[in-house]
Write an enzyme that holds these catalytic residues in place. Structure first.
Site, PDB file in Angstrom:
ATOM      1  N   HIS A  63       0.828  -1.216   0.000  1.00  6.84           N
ATOM      2  CA  HIS A  63       0.000   0.000   0.000  1.00  6.84           C
ATOM      3  C   HIS A  63       0.857   1.260   0.000  1.00  6.84           C
ATOM      4  CE1 HIS A  63       0.073   1.143   4.403  1.00  6.84           C
ATOM      5  NE2 HIS A  63       0.244  -0.140   4.611  1.00  6.84           N
ATOM      6  N   ASP A 163       5.910   2.402   6.800  1.00  6.19           N
ATOM      7  CA  ASP A 163       4.619   1.724   6.626  1.00  6.19           C
ATOM      8  C   ASP A 163       3.804   2.541   5.627  1.00  6.19           C
ATOM      9  OD1 ASP A 163       2.159   0.491   6.843  1.00  6.19           O
ATOM     10  OD2 ASP A 163       1.764   1.169   8.878  1.00  6.19           O
ATOM     11  N   GLU A 193      -5.254   1.575   2.470  1.00 11.88           N
ATOM     12  CA  GLU A 193      -5.081   0.432   3.379  1.00 11.88           C
ATOM     13  C   GLU A 193      -5.311   0.848   4.818  1.00 11.88           C
ATOM     14  OE1 GLU A 193      -3.052  -2.408   6.097  1.00 11.88           O
ATOM     15  OE2 GLU A 193      -2.689  -0.274   5.852  1.00 11.88           O
ATOM     16  N   ASP A 216       4.138  -5.844   3.588  1.00 11.56           N
ATOM     17  CA  ASP A 216       3.828  -4.783   4.543  1.00 11.56           C
ATOM     18  C   ASP A 216       4.818  -4.874   5.706  1.00 11.56           C
ATOM     19  OD1 ASP A 216       2.499  -2.682   5.903  1.00 11.56           O
ATOM     20  OD2 ASP A 216       0.529  -3.447   5.317  1.00 11.56           O
TER      21      ASP A 216
HETATM   22 CO    CO Z   1      -0.116   1.024   8.922  1.00 13.36          CO
HETATM   23 ZN    ZN Z   2       0.919  -0.966   6.464  1.00 16.96          ZN
END
Ligand code: CO
Ligand code: ZN
Length: 332
Positions: A63, A163, A193, A216
């Site tokens: 993402h 992230d 996400e 991820d």
């Molecule tokens: Co996150």
């Molecule tokens: Zn993530």
């Protein structure tokens, strides 16, 4: 790869507003993909490889959205009240800086918190240097990401939105290094996400994969008194997910991933995450169901403005992903 990572983490793109980061990703892919398209939710989908004997249509999802803040109200003296986009911890906001999509910068203050209690998101305000509602350069509904420069500590790399921009970097690099494959690989750079795995949900339906992998970050268990207790640690290799709170990886696929890592001599660790979710859920639950797994990059201080990963883990995640995508995927 460090300059690619820096470019990705320093581009703002809170959930739903991924247009700049999508352009950054597209530029980084260049002409390495056979085909590239953007779907209705803004997912960027780059296809590489043709299905040959033993091959499958494979979806890889990383993402590109990040957590951030959205303006709910502009006070008459120009201060902004905000709500969270995704899982924002008010404690990590105070004193921080933000960057709006239109380039406006601001700092985060806090008001009204009683001694001994924790701030809530509604206690925060953003000060962009405006003196009135009229001269305020942002308006209700505008979004900002946190602003922190990329920090290269040598073996360890630090930034906001590791992230999941670190996974985007891993996926881009794997796409470029993937030479021969029996699979038709759909690299999805997914949106939204952080607000509920929304981009990958429609992307998975559209791609209609036969097998899929999310990429991820996951929590590390190697900081002082880390909670929850986890086996994962920076530097021990990519983590092969067994489960998180959103899905249980297909056990046949998990076993196959472990065998591939061992065959290629790539270090790996097993991941059981009791919280959180990933695009793997969207892949697994699309249509009539799809075997899905996840390659995780272990990360400290997730959802803070200073998320830390290990440079060797990043490289080994690329190697593992290339290995997984280069092979016929056997599930029985
Ligand atoms: Co996150
Ligand atoms: Zn993530």
């Amino acid at each position: 790869m460090k300059s690619l990572i820096q470019k990705l983490v320093e581009t703002p793109g809170p959930s739903g507003f991924e247009y700049k980061i999508r352009d950054t990703v597209r530029e980084a892919i260049g002409d390495s993909a056979d085909e590239i398209r953007v779907d209705a939710l803004g997912n960027l989908i780059a296809i590489k490889g043709k299905k040959a004997a033993g091959g499958k249509r494979v979806m890889v999802s990383a993402h590109i959205d990040e957590i951030g803040l959205m303006v709910t109200h502009v006070e008459k003296d120009g201060f902004l009240r905000v709500t969270n986009v995704g899982g924002v911890n008010p404690l990590t906001c105070i004193g921080g800086r933000v960057l709006f999509m239109n380039g406006t910068r601001g700092v985060i203050g806090v008001s009204g918190v009683k001694a001994g209690s924790l701030p809530k998101i509604t206690d925060l305000f953003v000060d962009v240097g405006a003196v009135s509602r009229e001269d305020c350069p942002v308006k209700v509904g505008d979004v900002c990401g946190f602003e922190r420069p990329f920090l290269d500590l040598g073996k360890r790399l630090v930034a906001k939105s590791m992230d999941d921009r670190i996974a985007a970097a891993v996926a881009i690099e794997a796409l470029k290094r993937l030479e021969s494959t029996p699979n038709e690989v759909h690299f999805v750079f997914s949106t939204q996400e952080e607000v509920g795995i929304r981009g990958a949900t429609t992307a998975a339906y559209g791609v209609d994969p036969e097998v899929g992998f999310a990429v991820d970050v996951t929590l590390s268990g190697d900081t002082p008194d880390a909670m929850p207790r986890m086996e994962t640690a920076l530097g021990n290799g990519p983590a092969i997910k067994v489960r998180d709170a959103s899905f249980i990886a297909d056990p046949r696929l998990v076993d196959w991933m472990v065998r591939q890592a061992e065959a290629a001599g790539i270090p790996y660790q097993m991941e059981v995450l009791t919280a959180g979710g990933t695009d793997g859920r969207a892949i697994q639950l699309t249509r009539a169901g799809v075997p899905a797994g996840c390659v995780s990059i272990v990360c400290r201080y997730i959802h803070s403005p200073s998320e830390m990963v290990d440079a060797d883990d990043v490289e080994n995640s690329v190697r593992l992903l290339v290995k997984l995508l280069s092979e016929p995927i056997e599930l029985d």
